[in-house]
Every structure is written in structure tokens, then in C-alpha cells.
Design an enzyme around this catalytic site. Sequence first.
Site, PDB file in Angstrom:
ATOM      1  N   GLU A  86       0.818  -1.216   0.000  1.00 10.18           N
ATOM      2  CA  GLU A  86       0.000   0.000   0.000  1.00 10.18           C
ATOM      3  C   GLU A  86       0.850   1.264   0.000  1.00 10.18           C
ATOM      4  O   GLU A  86       0.466   2.304   0.533  1.00 10.18           O
ATOM      5  CB  GLU A  86      -0.965  -0.014   1.193  1.00 10.18           C
ATOM      6  CG  GLU A  86      -1.974  -1.144   1.108  1.00 10.18           C
ATOM      7  CD  GLU A  86      -3.218  -0.911   1.947  1.00 10.18           C
ATOM      8  OE1 GLU A  86      -3.503   0.233   2.327  1.00 10.18           O
ATOM      9  OE2 GLU A  86      -3.926  -1.909   2.211  1.00 10.18           O
ATOM     10  N   HIS A 140      -5.238   2.068   0.953  1.00 10.51           N
ATOM     11  CA  HIS A 140      -4.477   2.898   0.032  1.00 10.51           C
ATOM     12  C   HIS A 140      -4.337   2.203  -1.317  1.00 10.51           C
ATOM     13  O   HIS A 140      -4.057   1.014  -1.371  1.00 10.51           O
ATOM     14  CB  HIS A 140      -3.084   3.192   0.590  1.00 10.51           C
ATOM     15  CG  HIS A 140      -3.113   3.917   1.891  1.00 10.51           C
ATOM     16  ND1 HIS A 140      -3.447   3.294   3.069  1.00 10.51           N
ATOM     17  CD2 HIS A 140      -2.879   5.215   2.189  1.00 10.51           C
ATOM     18  CE1 HIS A 140      -3.418   4.180   4.054  1.00 10.51           C
ATOM     19  NE2 HIS A 140      -3.070   5.343   3.552  1.00 10.51           N
ATOM     20  N   LYS A 167     -10.200   5.952   6.790  1.00  3.31           N
ATOM     21  CA  LYS A 167      -9.362   6.701   5.858  1.00  3.31           C
ATOM     22  C   LYS A 167      -9.163   5.927   4.562  1.00  3.31           C
ATOM     23  O   LYS A 167      -8.948   4.710   4.575  1.00  3.31           O
ATOM     24  CB  LYS A 167      -8.000   6.980   6.494  1.00  3.31           C
ATOM     25  CG  LYS A 167      -6.996   7.653   5.561  1.00  3.31           C
ATOM     26  CD  LYS A 167      -5.593   7.606   6.155  1.00  3.31           C
ATOM     27  CE  LYS A 167      -4.585   8.128   5.139  1.00  3.31           C
ATOM     28  NZ  LYS A 167      -3.186   7.882   5.556  1.00  3.31           N
TER      29      LYS A 167
END
Length: 251
Positions: A86, A140, A167
Site C-alpha cells: 500500500e 491505500h 481513511k
Amino acid sequence: MDPVIVRNVAIGEGLPKICVPIIETTKEAVIKEAENMRAVPADLVEWRADRFEDVMDAEKVKEVLASLRKALCETPLLFTFRTEDEGGERAITAERYIALNKAVIESGQADLIDIQMLAGAEDVIAYAHRYGVKAVASSHDFYRTPAREEIVARLRKMQELGADIVKIAVMPQSKRDVLALLAATEEMSRNYDKTPVVTISMGKEGAVSRLCGGAFGSAITFGMAEKASAPGQAHAEDLKTALGILHKIKG
């Protein structure tokens, strides 16, 4: 949605909070950078421990954490080991990743811990809560931007796992991708505001999301002091100025 309170910082309330990463490789450099943070407008400091040369030694990680805690005083500390898959610096097995994060949680020195959505993430989130540490679930993608629906689905899954903050950071291939990220942020803020949401479109194309993301519901933006930890980060001073201007206009 109630804000997440970490020391003297209310995440999810008021202006987006500015988080500044420390990405040095040695203990001495990490601590020096932390001491320099006193001159930087950082609401939070992130230690990107995957850059640390001795990160696979849990005892040395704890030593650095204790020094960081002293240097940062009351500024909240976010611990992050970003895996190679990531966008981080190191590959690591799921077992070692979980063990490292649990050791950090047990140390009591980190206020927040970044937990990637790998196998065992739910267990680490619960472990963090047991020790009073806030869990930031993250995802991510350094290659693409998923569709708006997929971004929302990932963030909602993180909420279901019990994260305090959720997130996602993605890489745009076009301006439309940036709009998709911002639209997903707005949808989460409007319909699923159980937790503060943090969304980032990376790179030069997505840099605008770091400035205006708060207008769509993003609660934290990442800026740099000297070195960026991800593509598209602006200097923290510039972020503070831009966020202040947007806040005045909105008001």
C-alpha cells in the site's frame, strides 16, 4: 457525529486537522524531527515507522515511541507502518504486522494507530480499544481510483469493524477520479457519519483534495514539514493558510 477527542484535539470538528509525518530512518533523526515540530502548525504528528531502520525490533520501536512522546508533549501521535503493498517501504507478513501494532498499542505511547484492512484488522482494532488507543482504519491504492460506490463501501466496512476514524487514499488518473473521491466523501459525510472520515486523492492531480477535502467532509489533511510521505503533499504552513482562507469564505 461526535468528534474523536485525542488529547486536546477534536477530530471531526471545526477545520480539518493537519497531520505531519516523520519519515526519518534513524532514532536520532526521528527525535530531532519531532523536536522541530514545535515550529510547524501540526495538529497531529504521524510516525511512519516503515521508514525506520530498526522497525522489526519491537523494543527499539518502543524506545523511539517513548522519546517521541516526550518530544511532542501534548501533540497527538499517530503510529503508522505502511506496508509495501500500500505504498510503504517494507514488505511484512500479516502475522508480524499484527504483532508489531499490538506491541505499539501495549506501549501506551501512541494516541492513534493506523490499521490497514488486512487479515486480522478487526482484532487489532479491538485490541487498540482495550488499551484506550484510537484506531484509524485505512486503505491505500497507489495505482487507481475506485468508483464512488466502492470507495463508500470500503469506508463503511471500516466503520463496521469498529474503527474510530476511517481513511482512504487513492491515485487519480483524471480529474473525474478526483471528483469521484470528493463525491464519495460527501456521501459518507451526509449519510454515514458514524465516524470522522479522511479521504485523499494523491499526486499533483489530486492535490486539490488536500486543500478542499474538508468542505466535503474530510476530517484530516496530511502536509509535510521537510519531506513528503506521499505524492501531492503540501507544506503544513501552506495548508494552514489555505484552510484558514476557505474557512473564512465559508463563514
